[in-house]
Scaffold this active site. Structure first.
Site, PDB file in Angstrom:
ATOM      1  N   LYS A 106      -6.306  35.683  -3.634  1.00  0.00           N
ATOM      2  CA  LYS A 106      -6.467  36.536  -2.464  1.00  0.00           C
ATOM      3  C   LYS A 106      -6.055  35.769  -1.220  1.00  0.00           C
ATOM      4  CE  LYS A 106     -10.304  39.214  -4.400  1.00  0.00           C
ATOM      5  NZ  LYS A 106      -9.824  38.969  -5.750  1.00  0.00           N
ATOM      6  N   HIS A 113      -7.246  44.820  -8.187  1.00  0.00           N
ATOM      7  CA  HIS A 113      -8.150  43.850  -7.578  1.00  0.00           C
ATOM      8  C   HIS A 113      -7.957  43.839  -6.064  1.00  0.00           C
ATOM      9  CE1 HIS A 113      -9.563  42.159 -11.357  1.00  0.00           C
ATOM     10  NE2 HIS A 113      -8.311  42.112 -11.785  1.00  0.00           N
ATOM     11  N   TYR A 115      -9.341  46.330  -0.493  1.00  0.00           N
ATOM     12  CA  TYR A 115      -8.566  46.891  -1.595  1.00  0.00           C
ATOM     13  C   TYR A 115      -7.531  47.858  -1.022  1.00  0.00           C
ATOM     14  CZ  TYR A 115     -12.336  45.280  -4.716  1.00  0.00           C
ATOM     15  OH  TYR A 115     -13.254  44.534  -5.397  1.00  0.00           O
TER      16      TYR A 115
END
Length: 284
Positions: free
Chosen positions: A210, A163, A155
């Site tokens: 991601k 997120h 993070y």
């Protein structure tokens, strides 16, 4: 002070420290009290339960002292926090703000003793800790990535605000360095990653928006030359911590994964992986 119990470390802290840990995303608050842990903590500190309750609240409450009588229940300002082994060793080894005690023997553990115990308790601790310390030193908030099938998630901001941006898979290379591919007996693991597993991880990372980072953790053998710890605790080529030209081969060979001095000899290499589609061009 922290208590090593099973594969977790428990600390009993006041409100200020609890807020600090929460802001840094270190550990998890465990609701309620644990009489067994409290008894062990009192045995280590040499204070009664009521004194221990007042001790952590010093400087945080209204200054009122508890009178004689039976020990009251823990006030809301005190709470148990559960730390992972990686978080606990980071506080102990890098920040020097934690003392660890063995839950069963009630004795303080040195840094070397903690490292050896953590390696025995968690066989993958070497690579998971190196990954944790490496990315923590870069300013990321590092959390477990087990939910996504990886080692860690990173993070850039507090998890309550954003997120995670990256998934990290730590891969331990068997007795290798970045400059050499010769095998060694320092680490007895295989560092290979099947292509199918890589594709699966990339697909999961893409679906959750991601990026996947492969973190190769290299443990050099006793013949790979000199090393020195950098700011993030991993090695780089050059002089050792004392300014010497490095340790000899016999010193390197004496180290194994149970020796905390292996940390300055570790190299890491980051590789960002993007999704590859069959039939697409192999280059951009």
């Amino acid at each position: 002070k922290g208590l090593l119990r099973s594969t977790s470390v428990w600390i009993y802290v006041g409100a200020k420290v609890s807020r600090c840990l929460g802001d840094c995303c270190i550990g998890r608050v465990m609701p309620g009290s644990d009489a067994v842990l409290t008894e062990a903590l009192c045995a280590i500190t040499g204070r009664s339960e009521s004194e221990e309750e007042r001790g952590a609240g010093e400087g945080e409450g209204d200054g009122k002292q508890q009178g004689p009588g039976p020990a009251p229940p823990p006030p809301p300002s005190r709470s148990w926090h559960r730390l992972s082994l990686e978080e606990a060793f980071f506080l102990l080894h890098c920040l020097h703000c934690l003392h660890l005690y063995d839950f069963h023997h009630r004795k303080r553990l040195s840094t070397q003793e903690c490292w050896a115990k953590f390696i025995d308790l968690q066989p993958q601790f070497l690579k998971t800790y190196v990954s944790y310390q490496h990315f923590r030193s870069q300013g990321y908030i590092v959390r477990s990535g087990i939910y996504y099938g990886c080692t860690h998630v990173l993070y850039e901001h507090h998890p309550s605000q954003a997120h995670a941006d990256n998934c990290v898979l730590a891969i331990l290379q068997q007795g290798r360095s970045k400059a050499s591919s010769r095998p060694s007996t320092v680490v007895e693991e295989s560092g290979g990653l099947p292509f199918e597993d890589l594709q699966s991880l990339v697909r999961v990372a893409v679906n959750v928006k991601k990026e996947l980072i492969l973190l190769y953790v290299f443990c050099p053998d006793g013949s790979t030359g000199t090393a020195t710890a950098t700011g993030d605790g991993v090695m780089s080529e050059g002089k050792d911590r004392d300014g010497k030209e490095g340790m000899g081969a016999e010193d390197h060979e004496a180290l194994d994964v149970h020796n905390v001095n292996i940390l300055p000899l570790i190299e890491v290499d980051e590789i960002k992986v993007t999704r590859w589609l069959p039939g697409s061009k192999p280059y951009g």
